[in-house]
Design an enzyme around this catalytic site. Structure first.
Site, PDB file in Angstrom:
ATOM      1  N   CYS A 117       0.837  -1.209   0.000  1.00 24.43           N
ATOM      2  CA  CYS A 117       0.000   0.000   0.000  1.00 24.43           C
ATOM      3  C   CYS A 117       0.873   1.260   0.000  1.00 24.43           C
ATOM      4  CB  CYS A 117      -0.981  -0.037   1.170  1.00 24.43           C
ATOM      5  SG  CYS A 117      -2.368   1.137   0.944  1.00 24.43           S
ATOM      6  N   HIS A 213      -3.598  -4.930   0.687  1.00 15.94           N
ATOM      7  CA  HIS A 213      -3.109  -5.306   2.016  1.00 15.94           C
ATOM      8  C   HIS A 213      -3.142  -6.820   2.200  1.00 15.94           C
ATOM      9  CE1 HIS A 213      -2.653  -1.434   4.190  1.00 15.94           C
ATOM     10  NE2 HIS A 213      -3.481  -1.013   3.248  1.00 15.94           N
ATOM     11  N   GLU A 215      -1.679  -8.607   4.277  1.00 15.98           N
ATOM     12  CA  GLU A 215      -1.697  -8.983   5.700  1.00 15.98           C
ATOM     13  C   GLU A 215      -3.108  -9.078   6.264  1.00 15.98           C
ATOM     14  OE1 GLU A 215      -2.197  -4.582   6.030  1.00 15.98           O
ATOM     15  OE2 GLU A 215      -1.156  -5.965   4.670  1.00 15.98           O
TER      16      GLU A 215
END
Length: 242
Positions: A117, A213, A215
């Protein structure tokens, strides 16, 4: 002999007033999804808070096997010669300087680099690119709420080798790539044409950044590819002893 476990550094926030327990103090912090993603991918995670001396990034990166530049606040538009849009967030000059230095050190040393990002925007700005300061449709209906959308990898790119098919990705951003930095190549797009990944084909090693993202999801292929590249760096003795 077994491969050494790679050491992956992840950049962090530096917040003036974080809260935990009875405390409300300045803190370096990072959502736990980042270090857990690295650990689940077979590496050790080390957090890299901003350093007041960006010049120290070179020695630090020599002790790592790979680097992740994490998501976070907007990059200061002054970094790419633009006037501030009123919808752009406050500047974090220390973090900007630190992550640009980490990015440069990783690439110069041939250490695997994954931008996430903001990390992709840092990569673009570091190579002379510019950013769209506000766009709609790439975050949820409320602050702090992720949304998802499909991205399509560009054929023949590093990203396509890692993610060979279109995928739905977790996303939360209101800025994006405008002019692409020198030498960088877009390697994925959203359906609306937004650049969703960048890479550096001429780099000596793995340099990839994504606008979403990972994660926040369960797909580990990006970090597994980073870790695989980092194993190679560790085996070859690229880790220094600064």
């Amino acid at each position: 002999m077994p491969h050494p476990v790679p050491l992956i550094g992840i950049s962090t926030y530096l917040e003036p007033g974080a809260r935990w327990g009875v405390w409300h103090k300045p803190a370096a912090l990072l959502p736990s999804g980042y270090h857990r993603m690295v650990q689940r991918s077979g590496a050790h995670a080390v957090l890299l808070p901003p350093d007041g001396d960006p010049g120290s990034a070179d020695a630090l990166v020599r002790r790592l096997d790979g680097v992740i530049t994490a998501g976070g606040p907007d990059v200061d538009p002054g970094r790419y010669g633009a006037e501030r849009d009123p919808r752009t967030g406050p500047a974090y000059p220390e973090r900007d300087s630190w992550e640009i230095a980490l990015t440069g050190a990783a690439i110069e040393q041939g250490k695997p680099l994954l931008g996430i990002c903001r990390g992709m925007q840092i990569l673009n700005v570091a190579f002379g690119g510019t950013l769209v300061q506000h766009m709609d449709g790439h975050r949820g209906a409320a602050d702090g709420v992720f949304t998802s959308h499909p991205v399509k990898p560009v054929p023949g790119t590093l990203l396509e080798r890692v993610l060979p098919e279109p995928v739905d990705v977790p996303t939360y951003h209101h800025q994006s790539v405008a002019d692409t930095g020198a030498g960088l190549v877009p390697s994925a797009y959203a359906e609306d044409g937004t650049v969703e990944a960048l890479e550096l084909p001429d780099a000596d090693g793995f340099v990839l950044a994504v606008q979403w993202h990972p994660e926040e999801g369960d797909d580990l292929r990006l970090t597994e590819a980073l870790v695989e590249a980092a194993v190679g760096a560790a085996v070859s003795g690229a880790r220094g002893s600064a």
